[in-house]
Design a protein around this motif. Sequence first.
Motif, PDB file in Angstrom:
ATOM      1  N   LEU A   7       0.928  -1.240  -0.121  1.00  0.00           N
ATOM      2  CA  LEU A   7      -0.044  -0.031   0.123  1.00  0.00           C
ATOM      3  C   LEU A   7       0.697   1.359  -0.173  1.00  0.00           C
ATOM      4  N   TYR A   8       1.905   1.333  -1.074  1.00  0.00           N
ATOM      5  CA  TYR A   8       2.814   2.553  -1.036  1.00  0.00           C
ATOM      6  C   TYR A   8       2.343   3.653  -0.918  1.00  0.00           C
ATOM      7  N   THR A   9       1.309   3.988  -1.457  1.00  0.00           N
ATOM      8  CA  THR A   9       0.693   5.555  -1.573  1.00  0.00           C
ATOM      9  C   THR A   9      -0.291   5.788  -0.305  1.00  0.00           C
ATOM     10  N   GLU A  10      -0.717   4.961   0.394  1.00  0.00           N
ATOM     11  CA  GLU A  10      -1.541   4.969   1.599  1.00  0.00           C
ATOM     12  C   GLU A  10      -1.038   5.729   2.731  1.00  0.00           C
ATOM     13  N   VAL A  11      -2.023   6.760   3.254  1.00  0.00           N
ATOM     14  CA  VAL A  11      -1.610   7.446   4.274  1.00  0.00           C
ATOM     15  C   VAL A  11      -1.194   6.888   5.479  1.00  0.00           C
ATOM     16  N   LEU A  26      -9.491   1.625   3.472  1.00  0.00           N
ATOM     17  CA  LEU A  26      -8.818   0.570   4.446  1.00  0.00           C
ATOM     18  C   LEU A  26      -8.639   1.293   5.567  1.00  0.00           C
ATOM     19  N   THR A  27      -7.932   2.775   5.507  1.00  0.00           N
ATOM     20  CA  THR A  27      -7.694   3.568   6.633  1.00  0.00           C
ATOM     21  C   THR A  27      -9.069   3.895   7.402  1.00  0.00           C
ATOM     22  N   LEU A  28     -10.076   4.382   6.540  1.00  0.00           N
ATOM     23  CA  LEU A  28     -11.266   4.910   7.030  1.00  0.00           C
ATOM     24  C   LEU A  28     -11.912   3.574   7.796  1.00  0.00           C
ATOM     25  N   ALA A  29     -11.998   2.408   7.164  1.00  0.00           N
ATOM     26  CA  ALA A  29     -12.521   1.219   7.906  1.00  0.00           C
ATOM     27  C   ALA A  29     -11.801   0.927   9.278  1.00  0.00           C
ATOM     28  N   PHE A  41     -17.122   7.668   4.335  1.00  0.00           N
ATOM     29  CA  PHE A  41     -16.218   6.859   3.111  1.00  0.00           C
ATOM     30  C   PHE A  41     -16.459   7.709   1.720  1.00  0.00           C
ATOM     31  N   SER A  42     -17.007   8.614   1.853  1.00  0.00           N
ATOM     32  CA  SER A  42     -17.206   9.389   0.314  1.00  0.00           C
ATOM     33  C   SER A  42     -15.822  10.279   0.188  1.00  0.00           C
ATOM     34  N   VAL A  43     -15.262  10.378   1.285  1.00  0.00           N
ATOM     35  CA  VAL A  43     -13.971  11.012   1.306  1.00  0.00           C
ATOM     36  C   VAL A  43     -12.579  10.247   0.527  1.00  0.00           C
ATOM     37  N   LEU A  47      -6.771   3.855  -4.456  1.00  0.00           N
ATOM     38  CA  LEU A  47      -5.509   3.337  -4.436  1.00  0.00           C
ATOM     39  C   LEU A  47      -4.881   3.147  -5.872  1.00  0.00           C
ATOM     40  N   LYS A  48      -4.022   3.476  -6.401  1.00  0.00           N
ATOM     41  CA  LYS A  48      -3.466   3.322  -7.670  1.00  0.00           C
ATOM     42  C   LYS A  48      -2.142   2.374  -7.836  1.00  0.00           C
TER      43      LYS A  48
END
Length: 79
Positions: A7-11, A26-29, A41-43, A47-48
């Motif tokens: 998940l390289y570009t995940e916060v 994933l972070t929001l959940a 979850f709309s925000v 992930l690319k």
Amino acid sequence: HFEQRALYTEVMIGQASPTPAALSVLTLASMQDSGWYGVDFSVATPLKWGKGEGCGFAEDTCVTDGVPEHEHFCITSNI
């Protein structure tokens, strides 16, 4: 924190990324499941990193005999 390789570009990878960090579902959940946060979850940001690469992207070796297994990984002789 999440695994950087997958998940390289995940916060939530736990370190700075050279690209803008994605706030993924994933972070929001994870935040919602903690019971401490209500989330929208709309925000979520898509992930690319590794998109369309299949399970091998997260499970297989990144580089074999100096050859990247996936287009997201690179190797240089200067390292």
